[in-house]
Design an enzyme around this catalytic site. Structure first.
Site, mmCIF file in Angstrom:
data_model
loop_
_atom_site.group_PDB
_atom_site.id
_atom_site.type_symbol
_atom_site.label_atom_id
_atom_site.label_comp_id
_atom_site.label_asym_id
_atom_site.label_seq_id
_atom_site.Cartn_x
_atom_site.Cartn_y
_atom_site.Cartn_z
ATOM 1 C CG HIS A 1 -2.044 0.884 1.269
ATOM 2 N ND1 HIS A 1 -2.350 1.738 0.253
ATOM 3 C CD2 HIS A 1 -2.948 1.168 2.254
ATOM 4 C CE1 HIS A 1 -3.392 2.486 0.589
ATOM 5 N NE2 HIS A 1 -3.765 2.166 1.809
ATOM 6 C CG HIS B 1 -4.136 0.897 -8.379
ATOM 7 N ND1 HIS B 1 -5.459 0.848 -8.027
ATOM 8 C CD2 HIS B 1 -3.537 1.730 -7.492
ATOM 9 C CE1 HIS B 1 -5.647 1.624 -6.986
ATOM 10 N NE2 HIS B 1 -4.511 2.175 -6.631
ATOM 11 C CG ASP C 1 3.196 4.429 -4.205
ATOM 12 O OD1 ASP C 1 3.224 5.522 -3.624
ATOM 13 O OD2 ASP C 1 2.436 3.500 -3.897
HETATM 14 N N1 CMC Z 1 4.823 -6.565 -11.102
HETATM 15 C C1 CMC Z 1 4.707 -7.720 -11.788
HETATM 16 N N2 CMC Z 1 3.557 -8.400 -11.920
HETATM 17 C C2 CMC Z 1 2.490 -7.880 -11.313
HETATM 18 C C3 CMC Z 1 2.532 -6.675 -10.593
HETATM 19 C C4 CMC Z 1 3.751 -6.006 -10.505
HETATM 20 N N3 CMC Z 1 3.864 -4.865 -9.856
HETATM 21 N N4 CMC Z 1 1.310 -6.401 -10.100
HETATM 22 C C5 CMC Z 1 0.516 -7.386 -10.503
HETATM 23 N N5 CMC Z 1 1.218 -8.294 -11.232
HETATM 24 C C6 CMC Z 1 0.708 -9.478 -11.914
HETATM 25 C C7 CMC Z 1 0.436 -10.576 -10.911
HETATM 26 O O1 CMC Z 1 1.545 -11.411 -10.736
HETATM 27 C C8 CMC Z 1 -0.721 -11.274 -11.569
HETATM 28 O O2 CMC Z 1 -0.215 -12.049 -12.626
HETATM 29 P P1 CMC Z 1 -0.851 -13.497 -12.958
HETATM 30 O O3 CMC Z 1 -2.252 -13.198 -13.432
HETATM 31 O O4 CMC Z 1 0.022 -14.091 -13.996
HETATM 32 O O5 CMC Z 1 -0.857 -14.255 -11.658
HETATM 33 C C9 CMC Z 1 -1.519 -10.157 -12.216
HETATM 34 O O6 CMC Z 1 -0.555 -9.123 -12.479
HETATM 35 C C10 CMC Z 1 -2.631 -9.614 -11.332
HETATM 36 O O7 CMC Z 1 -2.035 -9.196 -10.097
HETATM 37 P P2 CMC Z 1 -2.742 -9.226 -8.682
HETATM 38 O O8 CMC Z 1 -1.693 -9.427 -7.632
HETATM 39 O O9 CMC Z 1 -3.890 -10.189 -8.721
HETATM 40 O O10 CMC Z 1 -3.338 -7.769 -8.609
HETATM 41 P P3 CMC Z 1 -3.912 -7.088 -7.299
HETATM 42 O O11 CMC Z 1 -5.041 -6.233 -7.753
HETATM 43 O O12 CMC Z 1 -4.225 -8.091 -6.234
HETATM 44 O O13 CMC Z 1 -2.668 -6.252 -6.783
HETATM 45 C C11 CMC Z 1 -1.187 -4.491 -6.354
HETATM 46 C C12 CMC Z 1 -2.569 -4.871 -6.907
HETATM 47 C C13 CMC Z 1 -1.076 -2.967 -6.344
HETATM 48 C C14 CMC Z 1 -1.046 -5.005 -4.902
HETATM 49 C C15 CMC Z 1 -0.111 -5.137 -7.253
HETATM 50 O O14 CMC Z 1 -0.235 -4.658 -8.580
HETATM 51 C C16 CMC Z 1 1.321 -4.873 -6.726
HETATM 52 O O15 CMC Z 1 1.785 -5.629 -5.886
HETATM 53 N N6 CMC Z 1 1.999 -3.810 -7.240
HETATM 54 C C17 CMC Z 1 3.313 -3.455 -6.729
HETATM 55 C C18 CMC Z 1 3.170 -2.695 -5.424
HETATM 56 C C19 CMC Z 1 2.677 -1.291 -5.643
HETATM 57 O O16 CMC Z 1 3.171 -0.576 -6.511
HETATM 58 N N7 CMC Z 1 1.718 -0.870 -4.797
HETATM 59 C C20 CMC Z 1 1.204 0.489 -4.829
HETATM 60 C C21 CMC Z 1 -0.232 0.524 -5.200
HETATM 61 S S1 CMC Z 1 -0.757 2.189 -5.570
HETATM 62 C C22 CMC Z 1 -0.713 2.989 -4.064
HETATM 63 C C23 CMC Z 1 -1.912 2.720 -3.254
HETATM 64 O O17 CMC Z 1 -3.025 3.078 -3.681
HETATM 65 O O18 CMC Z 1 -1.735 2.190 -2.154
#
Ligand code: CMC
Length: 449
Positions: free
Chosen positions: A284, A323, A381
Site C-alpha cells: 500500500h 493497481h 508510487d
Molecule cells: N509486477 C509484476 N507483476 C504484477 C505486478 C507487478 N507490480 N502487479 C501485478 N502483477 C501481476 C500478478 O503477478 C498477476 O499475474 P498473474 O495473473 O500471472 O498471476 C496479475 O498481475 C494480477 O495481479 P494481482 O496481484 O492479482 O493484482 P492485485 O489487484 O491483487 O494487486 C497491487 C494490486 C497494487 C497489490 C499489485 O499490482 C502490486 O503488488 N503492485 C506493486 C506494489 C505497488 O506498486 N503498490 C502500490 C499501489 S498504488 C498505491 C496505493 O493506492 O496504495
C-alpha cells in the site's frame, strides 16, 4: 457453449419480475427468485433467503480481499479504473492539482463543496492554529529508539492523541467531530516532523504558523540555525500538489481500515491510527519506498532488461506498477511525472540516474505484452519517491509523506460513515475450515500426554 459462460436470454416480460433485477436460481433446491439490482449491485443479504432446509443458515458470498464487494455507499471519490479517471466530489484530480491547494481539497473532501473565500480563510486559520502538540507528545517521541521507523512513530503518536483529547470519544457531538478533523489535519505534519528529526538525532522543530501547510512541513523537517525558515516556493508548491494527489482514493486498504475500526464507534484518533498502520505495508503506502530501493538495486539502465526478465519469471514485482482499481495509467502518476523534472531542476539534481532507470523501465514495460496484457501501468508510487528523494526526504519517510495528506481522506470517509444510516459495526463472516467437536482428553492421548 462452456458451462461457465453467461447465456443471453430475452428479458422477462412478466410484471412480477422487475427489469432491474437478476434472477437467482438455487440449483440445490430449485428455488428461483429475482433479486433487485440497485446501483449495479445486489444486496448480499438477499442471498440469505436461499436455504437447503429450515436449519440451513442461508447462502453467503465468499469474497476474500473484497475483490467484488462494495462495502459502503460514498459520495467522496469517484474512480473509473478502466479509463484512468479520478474525481473528488465531482472535480477532476487534474483541475484540483492545477487550481487548488491541499487545504482547499481537504475542505472539499470533508464538507462536500468547495469553500467560499471566507470559508477557506477560516478553515486555513483553524488548521494553522492547531498545529502545535502537547509537550508530553514530544517526550513520548523522545522515548523511541534512535532507529525507530518514522511510520511506527507516527502510528503510535496519532493513536496517543486520543489520550490527549478524551472528549473526542463523543463521536455524536458535531463540535467534537469538527475539532478532531481540524486537529488531525493540523497535527499530522507536526508528528511526522518530530518523527523525522528524532531519526536524525536533531532537535524537534515547532510549527511556524506564518508558513503555509506544505512550507511549514518543510520547515519542520529542515530548519537548522536560521531564525526563520524560508521554503523555496516552487518546492512547497510541488509538495502541496503531492499532498493533493494523495488526499483520498476511495475504499483502499487504509481507508477500509479506518472505516472498519471507526465502525466500532472508537474515537477518530484511534481509527486514523488504524489507517496509518494499514498504509505502512509495502503493498500500500510503502510501495514508493520499495520503488526507490528497486531503482537503486537495478543500478544502471543496462540492467533494466534483466530486471524485467526476473519480474516476468515471477521472481519479483515491478514496484510502482499495477493497481487493484486502475487498469490503465494511474492519473496521479501522470501528474507526478510532470512535476519530477521541475523539482529536480530546482534542487539541482536534474542528472538523476534513478530517474533515467525509471523512465527506461516504464518505456520497456509499456511495450511488453506481460505488462500490457495484465493491464499493469505505473501507479502513484512510481515517480513520487523520486520527488521526495530530490527534496532530500529519506526513504523511510516516504510513507509518512503519504499519511499526512491521506488524513483528510480518512476523516472525510469516517464522517461519511458516521452519518450513514446503514452503518453497523464491521463484522465479516467466515467459512470455517477447522475441526469440530473434538474430545479434549482423546486429543491429549493422541499427542502422547
Ligand atoms: N509486477 C509484476 N507483476 C504484477 C505486478 C507487478 N507490480 N502487479 C501485478 N502483477 C501481476 C500478478 O503477478 C498477476 O499475474 P498473474 O495473473 O500471472 O498471476 C496479475 O498481475 C494480477 O495481479 P494481482 O496481484 O492479482 O493484482 P492485485 O489487484 O491483487 O494487486 C497491487 C494490486 C497494487 C497489490 C499489485 O499490482 C502490486 O503488488 N503492485 C506493486 C506494489 C505497488 O506498486 N503498490 C502500490 C499501489 S498504488 C498505491 C496505493 O493506492 O496504495
Amino acid at each position: 457453449m462452456a458451462d461457465d459462460q453467461v447465456q443471453v436470454a430475452e428479458p422477462p416480460t412478466d410484471a412480477a419480475t422487475p427489469a432491474q433485477s437478476v434472477t437467482f436460481t438455487d440449483n440445490r433446491t430449485g428455488q428461483s427468485k429475482p433479486l433487485e439490482v440497485t446501483e449495479g449491485t445486489v444486496r448480499a443479504m438477499e442471498l440469505r433467503q436461499f436455504k437447503t432446509d429450515e436449519e440451513d443458515f442461508g447462502l453467503m458470498t465468499y469474497d476474500p480481499a473484497y475483490l467484488n464487494t462494495a462495502s459502503c455507499r460514498s459520495a467522496i471519490t469517484y474512480i473509473d479504473g478502466d479509463k484512468g479517471i479520478l474525481q473528488h466530489r465531482g472535480y477532476s484530480i487534474e483541475d484540483l492539482c492545477e487550481h487548488s491547494s491541499y487545504l482547499e481539497v481537504a475542505y472539499l473532501l470533508i464538507h462536500g463543496e468547495l469553500p467560499t473565500a471566507d470559508q477557506l480563510a477560516q478553515w486555513t486559520h483553524e488548521v494553522t492554529m492547531h498545529t502545535f502538540v502537547h509537550e508530553n507528545l514530544k517526550v513520548f517521541v523522545q522515548g523511541f529508539r534512535y532507529d525507530a521507523h518514522p511510520m511506527g512513530m507516527l502510528l503510535a503518536t496519532v493513536g496517543a492523541l486520543s489520550t490527549f483529547y478524551p472528549d473526542s470519544k463523543n463521536i455524536d457531538d458535531p463540535e467534537e467531530r469538527r475539532m478532531a478533523a481540524i486537529r488531525l489535519i493540523a497535527k499530522m505534519p507536526t508528528l511526522a516532523g518530530f518523527a523525522y528529526r528524532h531519526t536524525q538525532g536533531m532537535p524537534y522543530v515547532y510549527p511556524d504558523n506564518d508558513l503555509d501547510y506544505a512550507g511549514n512541513f518543510l520547515g519542520m523537517l529542515f530548519k537548522m540555525t536560521e531564525l526563520k525558515y524560508e521554503p523555496d516556493p516552487r518546492l512547497a508548491k510541488a509538495l502541496d500538489t503531492l499532498f493533493i494527489l494523495h488526499a483520498d482514493h476511495e475504499q483502499n486498504c487504509s481507508t477500509a481500515a479506518v472505516r472498519a475500526v471507526g465502525s466500532s464507534q472508537v474515537d477518530p484518533y484511534s481509527a486514523v491510527a488504524a489507517g496509518v498502520a494499514a498504509l505502512y505495508g509495502p503493498l500500500h503506502g510503502g510501495a514508493n519506498e520499495s520503488v526507490l530501493r528497486m531503482l537503486a538495486r537495478i543500478e544502471k539502465i543496462e540492467n533494466v532488461p534483466d530486471f524485467l526478465k526476473g519480474v516476468k519469471d515471477g521472481n519479483e514485482r515491478l514496484m510502482g506498477f499495477g493497481h487493484r482499481v486502475y487498469k490503465n495509467y494511474d492519473p496521479r502518476a501522470r501528474i507526478i511525472k510532470k512535476h519530477v523534472d521541475e523539482v529536480l531542476e530546482v534542487t539541482g539534481s536534474a542528472e538523476n540516474p534513478l530517474l533515467d532507470i525509471a523512465v527506461e523501465l516504464e518505456k520497456r514495460a509499456l511495450d511488453d505484452d506481460y505488462f500490457t496484457s495484465r493491464k499493469l501501468y505505473p501507479n502513484v508510487d512510481f515517480y513520487s519517491g523520486l520527488i521526495y528523494e530530490a527534496l532530500q526526504i529519506p526513504r523511510a519517510m516516504f510513507t509518512v509523506m503519504f499519511a499526512i495528506p491521506r488524513t483528510s481522506g480518512w476523516i472525510a470517509q469516517w464522517l461519511e460513515m458516521l452519518d450513514d444510516p446503514e452503518t453497523k459495526i464491521a463484522r465479516p463472516r467466515q467459512i470455517y475450515t477447522g475441526h469440530r467437536d473434538r474430545d479434549f482428553l482423546a486429543g491429549r492421548a493422541e499427542v502422547g500426554r
